[in-house]
Design a protein around this motif. Structure first.
Motif, PDB file in Angstrom:
ATOM      1  N   ASP A  50      78.118  99.763 123.785  1.00  0.00           N
ATOM      2  CA  ASP A  50      78.397  99.525 122.364  1.00  0.00           C
ATOM      3  C   ASP A  50      77.125  99.431 121.534  1.00  0.00           C
ATOM      4  N   SER A  51      76.026  99.922 122.066  1.00  0.00           N
ATOM      5  CA  SER A  51      74.776  99.915 121.316  1.00  0.00           C
ATOM      6  C   SER A  51      74.752 101.067 120.320  1.00  0.00           C
ATOM      7  N   ILE A  52      73.829 101.003 119.386  1.00  0.00           N
ATOM      8  CA  ILE A  52      73.704 102.065 118.383  1.00  0.00           C
ATOM      9  C   ILE A  52      73.368 103.398 119.044  1.00  0.00           C
ATOM     10  N   VAL A  53      72.514 103.361 120.059  1.00  0.00           N
ATOM     11  CA  VAL A  53      72.142 104.589 120.762  1.00  0.00           C
ATOM     12  C   VAL A  53      73.374 105.243 121.370  1.00  0.00           C
ATOM     13  N   ALA A  54      74.210 104.450 122.056  1.00  0.00           N
ATOM     14  CA  ALA A  54      75.411 104.986 122.687  1.00  0.00           C
ATOM     15  C   ALA A  54      76.403 105.499 121.647  1.00  0.00           C
ATOM     16  N   ILE A  55      76.530 104.785 120.544  1.00  0.00           N
ATOM     17  CA  ILE A  55      77.460 105.205 119.495  1.00  0.00           C
ATOM     18  C   ILE A  55      77.037 106.548 118.898  1.00  0.00           C
ATOM     19  N   GLY A 111      85.220  98.991 121.806  1.00  0.00           N
ATOM     20  CA  GLY A 111      85.429  97.555 121.834  1.00  0.00           C
ATOM     21  C   GLY A 111      86.100  97.085 123.092  1.00  0.00           C
ATOM     22  N   GLY A 112      87.232  97.709 123.458  1.00  0.00           N
ATOM     23  CA  GLY A 112      87.960  97.327 124.643  1.00  0.00           C
ATOM     24  C   GLY A 112      88.881  96.148 124.383  1.00  0.00           C
ATOM     25  N   SER A 113      88.824  95.517 123.224  1.00  0.00           N
ATOM     26  CA  SER A 113      89.710  94.407 122.897  1.00  0.00           C
ATOM     27  C   SER A 113      89.750  94.246 121.399  1.00  0.00           C
ATOM     28  N   SER A 114      90.614  93.351 120.931  1.00  0.00           N
ATOM     29  CA  SER A 114      90.786  93.192 119.491  1.00  0.00           C
ATOM     30  C   SER A 114      89.567  92.590 118.834  1.00  0.00           C
ATOM     31  N   THR A 115      88.716  91.907 119.593  1.00  0.00           N
ATOM     32  CA  THR A 115      87.546  91.246 119.015  1.00  0.00           C
ATOM     33  C   THR A 115      86.271  92.000 119.306  1.00  0.00           C
ATOM     34  N   SER A 116      86.394  93.160 120.007  1.00  0.00           N
ATOM     35  CA  SER A 116      85.179  93.846 120.435  1.00  0.00           C
ATOM     36  C   SER A 116      84.474  94.537 119.297  1.00  0.00           C
ATOM     37  N   GLY A 117      85.207  94.864 118.203  1.00  0.00           N
ATOM     38  CA  GLY A 117      84.552  95.516 117.078  1.00  0.00           C
ATOM     39  C   GLY A 117      83.455  94.651 116.514  1.00  0.00           C
ATOM     40  N   THR A 118      83.732  93.349 116.398  1.00  0.00           N
ATOM     41  CA  THR A 118      82.718  92.415 115.921  1.00  0.00           C
ATOM     42  C   THR A 118      81.559  92.327 116.883  1.00  0.00           C
ATOM     43  N   ASP A 119      81.879  92.354 118.205  1.00  0.00           N
ATOM     44  CA  ASP A 119      80.820  92.314 119.210  1.00  0.00           C
ATOM     45  C   ASP A 119      79.938  93.540 119.110  1.00  0.00           C
ATOM     46  N   SER A 120      80.563  94.720 118.836  1.00  0.00           N
ATOM     47  CA  SER A 120      79.793  95.954 118.719  1.00  0.00           C
ATOM     48  C   SER A 120      78.833  95.886 117.554  1.00  0.00           C
ATOM     49  N   VAL A 121      79.330  95.385 116.410  1.00  0.00           N
ATOM     50  CA  VAL A 121      78.460  95.274 115.238  1.00  0.00           C
ATOM     51  C   VAL A 121      77.327  94.305 115.509  1.00  0.00           C
ATOM     52  N   ALA A 122      77.670  93.192 116.178  1.00  0.00           N
ATOM     53  CA  ALA A 122      76.645  92.202 116.486  1.00  0.00           C
ATOM     54  C   ALA A 122      75.591  92.774 117.401  1.00  0.00           C
ATOM     55  N   THR A 123      76.036  93.557 118.405  1.00  0.00           N
ATOM     56  CA  THR A 123      75.072  94.182 119.312  1.00  0.00           C
ATOM     57  C   THR A 123      74.164  95.140 118.562  1.00  0.00           C
ATOM     58  N   GLY A 124      74.765  95.927 117.627  1.00  0.00           N
ATOM     59  CA  GLY A 124      73.954  96.852 116.842  1.00  0.00           C
ATOM     60  C   GLY A 124      72.940  96.115 115.983  1.00  0.00           C
ATOM     61  N   ASP A 125      73.344  94.988 115.391  1.00  0.00           N
ATOM     62  CA  ASP A 125      72.407  94.215 114.574  1.00  0.00           C
ATOM     63  C   ASP A 125      71.257  93.687 115.416  1.00  0.00           C
ATOM     64  N   VAL A 126      71.583  93.200 116.617  1.00  0.00           N
ATOM     65  CA  VAL A 126      70.530  92.694 117.498  1.00  0.00           C
ATOM     66  C   VAL A 126      69.579  93.817 117.884  1.00  0.00           C
ATOM     67  N   GLU A 127      70.155  94.996 118.149  1.00  0.00           N
ATOM     68  CA  GLU A 127      69.311  96.119 118.556  1.00  0.00           C
ATOM     69  C   GLU A 127      68.372  96.543 117.432  1.00  0.00           C
ATOM     70  N   LEU A 128      68.887  96.602 116.217  1.00  0.00           N
ATOM     71  CA  LEU A 128      68.036  96.959 115.084  1.00  0.00           C
ATOM     72  C   LEU A 128      66.973  95.894 114.847  1.00  0.00           C
TER      73      LEU A 128
END
Length: 300
Positions: free
Chosen positions: A86-91, A31-48
């Motif tokens: 923060d994409s699913i592939v990277a995770i 994440g890199g910040s307190s709000t990045s977890g949400t950004d990571s999930v959002a990025t994963g949803d977009v990728e899927l």
């Protein structure tokens, strides 16, 4: 950080390739910040969502154009694309890298214990035959240690050979229109005797796409598991030597890993050769479409 001697000091890693050695690049917190977890999930949803809604076909799977199905964890462009950290592939790659290093460290501890055991048995043994047996076990231990610290080169070689051959076969496919484009074009034909059969064939192609997708999803996780357990396989080689027997775990692991990775190469070769013939026939008559479906079923 070198995959061989780097200490585990951060939370996540990802595999990359350098000219000579495999490296682990420290990614820090995803994440890199307190709000990045949400950004990571959002990025994963977009990728899927892009994966589900994307205009993919069997060729994209066989020719390794889908990042989520690329098993080469040592490349920074999975599926020929650059993916965010923060994409699913990277995770998924971070998870594989973390478990690989953890298991490698555990295997190193196991090898140290095996060496201690072999040393004690050599020291207390008074029978020449037993001493020779333990010396042979010591040689197996040295081989096992070398395998443990250099096994990733074998992984890199096999994965890169697969990528090279798949790219080679893809480049040799000079057909301007794929079988999908040809069938889809004919499905819109207002003449029923052309449009209806083409529509049915296109639906069959969709079914085969999901069958290929399932095969390659299983392949992806099989290869990831084989990569993760590689350190334990190396340690077991020394364990078998200490017991005075030659196990087949290492050879079986190498065979399973190689066959799972090169499955894509075989599919790309057969698909390129057979489908080029089918596309040429499909331009003139419906038997080309039927032959294409038969070839796809043969590949599976």
């Amino acid at each position: 950080m070198n995959i061989l001697c780097g200490a585990i000091e951060t939370k996540e890693y990802t595999f990359t390739v350098e000219p000579i050695e495999a490296s682990l690049v420290n990614q820090g917190d995803v994440g890199g910040s307190s709000t990045s977890g949400t950004d990571s999930v959002a990025t994963g949803d977009v990728e899927l969502e892009e994966f589900v809604d994307g205009d993919y076909n069997i060729e994209d799977i066989i020719y390794n154009r889908i990042p989520l199905l690329d098993v080469n964890v040592f490349t920074d462009t999975p599926g020929g694309q650059t993916v965010p950290d923060d994409s699913i592939v990277a995770i998924l790659r971070n998870i594989v890298a973390t478990w690989y290093i953890s298991f490698r460290n555990l295997a190193t501890i196991a090898l140290a214990l095996i060496l201690l055991y072999i040393g004690i048995r050599i020291a207390i043994s008074t029978i020449p035959e037993k001493t020779g047996q333990y010396k042979s076990a010591l040689i197996s231990w040295v081989i096992s240690l070398a395998l443990l610290w250099f096994i990733h080169y074998f992984l890199i070689i096999v994965l890169n050979i697969n990528d090279y051959l798949v790219s080679l076969f893809e480049g040799s496919n000079t057909e301007e229109n794929t079988i999908y484009e040809t069938i889809r074009t004919r499905a819109w034909d207002p003449r029923m005797y052309i449009g209806i059969p083409a529509t049915i064939m296109f639906l069959v192609l969709i079914v085969y796409f999901y069958r290929f997708l399932w095969v390659y999803i299983k392949r992806y996780f099989a290869v990831m598991i084989l990569i993760i357990i590689a350190p334990f396989i190396c340690a077991k080689y020394a364990f078998d030597g200490a017991k005075g027997k030659r196990g087949s775990s290492l050879s079986n692991w190498m065979y399973d890993f190689t066959m799972n990775v090169l499955l894509q190469t075989v599919h790309a070769l057969v698909y390129t050769v057979l489908m080029s013939l089918a596309v040429e026939l499909a331009v003139t008559n419906v038997w080309g479409f039927i032959l294409a479906l038969v070839f796809i079923h043969f590949i599976l």
